[in-house]
Design an enzyme around this catalytic site. Structure first.
Site, PDB file in Angstrom:
ATOM      1  N   GLY A   1       8.140 -17.169 -29.700  1.00  8.93           N
ATOM      2  CA  GLY A   1       8.161 -18.147 -28.953  1.00  8.93           C
ATOM      3  C   GLY A   1       8.436 -19.367 -29.306  1.00  8.93           C
ATOM      4  N   GLN A   2       8.456 -20.275 -28.466  1.00 11.67           N
ATOM      5  CA  GLN A   2       8.988 -21.754 -28.842  1.00 11.67           C
ATOM      6  C   GLN A   2       7.448 -22.427 -29.437  1.00 11.67           C
ATOM      7  OE1 GLN A   2      11.620 -24.340 -25.909  1.00 11.67           O
ATOM      8  NE2 GLN A   2      10.299 -22.852 -24.333  1.00 11.67           N
TER       9      GLN A   2
ATOM     10  N   ASP B   1      -0.649  -6.732 -31.722  1.00 13.09           N
ATOM     11  CA  ASP B   1      -0.026  -6.229 -30.327  1.00 13.09           C
ATOM     12  C   ASP B   1      -1.288  -6.654 -29.214  1.00 13.09           C
ATOM     13  OD1 ASP B   1       1.061  -5.107 -27.977  1.00 13.09           O
ATOM     14  OD2 ASP B   1       1.568  -3.167 -28.840  1.00 13.09           O
ATOM     15  N   LEU B   2      -0.915  -7.676 -28.338  1.00 13.66           N
ATOM     16  CA  LEU B   2      -1.910  -7.946 -27.226  1.00 13.66           C
ATOM     17  C   LEU B   2      -1.948  -7.114 -26.261  1.00 13.66           C
ATOM     18  CD1 LEU B   2      -2.019 -10.527 -29.281  1.00 13.66           C
ATOM     19  CD2 LEU B   2      -1.996 -11.878 -27.092  1.00 13.66           C
TER      20      LEU B   2
ATOM     21  N   ALA C   1       2.419 -15.034 -24.931  1.00 11.38           N
ATOM     22  CA  ALA C   1       2.313 -14.900 -23.376  1.00 11.38           C
ATOM     23  C   ALA C   1       3.377 -14.331 -22.640  1.00 11.38           C
ATOM     24  CB  ALA C   1       2.157 -16.587 -22.923  1.00 11.38           C
TER      25      ALA C   1
ATOM     26  N   ASP D   1       0.486 -25.588 -16.452  1.00  8.92           N
ATOM     27  CA  ASP D   1       0.373 -26.301 -15.229  1.00  8.92           C
ATOM     28  C   ASP D   1       0.594 -25.391 -14.145  1.00  8.92           C
ATOM     29  OD1 ASP D   1       2.976 -26.053 -16.109  1.00  8.92           O
ATOM     30  OD2 ASP D   1       3.981 -27.366 -14.903  1.00  8.92           O
TER      31      ASP D   1
ATOM     32  N   TYR E   1       2.781 -15.271 -12.334  1.00  9.00           N
ATOM     33  CA  TYR E   1       2.524 -15.902 -13.737  1.00  9.00           C
ATOM     34  C   TYR E   1       1.369 -16.728 -13.566  1.00  9.00           C
ATOM     35  CZ  TYR E   1       3.164 -19.298 -17.335  1.00  9.00           C
ATOM     36  OH  TYR E   1       3.132 -20.058 -18.288  1.00  9.00           O
TER      37      TYR E   1
ATOM     38  N   LYS F   1      -2.031 -16.373 -15.641  1.00  9.51           N
ATOM     39  CA  LYS F   1      -2.637 -17.464 -16.860  1.00  9.51           C
ATOM     40  C   LYS F   1      -4.027 -17.885 -16.498  1.00  9.51           C
ATOM     41  CE  LYS F   1      -0.617 -18.533 -19.769  1.00  9.51           C
ATOM     42  NZ  LYS F   1      -0.906 -18.411 -21.271  1.00  9.51           N
TER      43      LYS F   1
END
Length: 302
Positions: free
Chosen positions: A12-13, A38-39, A62, A104, A127, A131
């Protein structure tokens, strides 16, 4: 002895940015992807983190497919809530602190001013709800935690990021219609990664009053149209042909998931507690575009 940082996430970024930013002396960082952490397998995650003996865990993994989450809520919650819970339990078991990345999108977007850390949450998408649930389980399961909310993250290598999407569409189409009534702050993944490392260093140095929830973004705010305009104005100034841009309301571009109309975050607390002062979003964006151009990533924009 080196302070060991375990990063959940590899491709991921934010994980890629963490792997590339300079570390303070005496720190070692390991990014682990799904093949080794592995989550989606909470019991194994708890066991592996508990046995790792690391000092700090950063959760940069995520489920981030905002629209797809509307039809895959179980997958979103398994990773964003249950995976976060497993990391928190594993970190607590080995005495590590946890830095958990959030978003956010935990807010409903109706506040006319920037959101503070103690403002009520109210996600309007699956989503965002997943989170927010992840934040709650982290707070419940580990005392030594930092929940770090950020927003509109992009990077030079982020193929699914807004920046890369604009470059691809700008090369394909003569005109782009961009939403102009969703407000937020574009945030460079590298800047966010450096903030995480600064927090980790402070925790390792014994800072005991730095736990809790914080916001980190670049400074300033804009809309998606404003972000796109900055990107293409910069490219035009560097000799590229760019598409025409037309601002549109959200109602003209329906998507499966609702987005907050305002998700600008107040980042004052992270400066007060950690001394972290973000850069202007325009400065970070221009740096990202320069890096993309240097790597030949704008070659399709003639």
């Amino acid at each position: 002895m080196a302070q060991r940082i375990l990063v959940a996430g590899h491709s991921g970024q934010l994980a890629r940015a963490l792997a590339s930013v300079p570390l303070p002396g005496g720190f070692a960082l390991e990014c682990r992807g799904r093949e080794s952490l592995d989550l989606m397998d909470p019991a194994r995650t708890i066991r592996e983190v508990a046995q790792s003996g690391v000092d700090i865990v950063i959760n940069a993994a995520a489920y981030t497919a905002v629209d797809k989450a509307e039809s895959e809520p179980d997958l979103a919650f398994r990773l964003n809530r249950d995976g976060a819970a497993a990391l928190a339990e594993g970190a607590a078991s080995c005495g590590a602190a946890l830095i958990h990345i959030s978003t956010d999108y935990v807010f409903d977007g109706t506040k006319p001013a920037p959101y503070r850390e103690d403002d009520p949450v109210g996600p309007v998408s699956v989503y965002g709800a997943s989170k927010e649930a992840g934040e709650r389980v982290v707070r419940e399961r580990i005392d030594r935690h930092v929940v770090l909310r950020t927003a509109w993250v992009y990077s030079p290598s982020g193929e699914g990021s807004f920046v890369r999407t604009m470059l691809r569409l700008g090369a394909e189409r003569p005109e782009l219609r961009i939403i102009d009534d969703q407000h937020g702050t574009p945030t460079g993944a590298g800047d966010a990664a450096r903030a995480m490392i600064a927090i980790a260093a402070a925790i390792a140095a014994g800072k005991s009053d730095g736990y809790g929830t914080f916001h980190y973004c670049n400074t300033g705010s804009t809309t998606r149209f404003g972000q796109a305009k900055f990107i293409f104005d910069w490219l035009a100034a560097h000799g590229h042909k760019v598409p025409r841009l037309t601002p549109i309301p959200t109602s003209a571009y329906p998507m499966p998931a609702r987005r907050p109309a305002n998700s600008v975050l107040d980042c004052g607390r992270i400066g007060e507690v950690y001394g972290i002062l973000p850069r202007a979003w325009e400065v970070s964006m221009a740096e990202c575009l320069s890096e993309i151009m240097a790597a030949g990533g704008t070659k399709d924009l003639t």
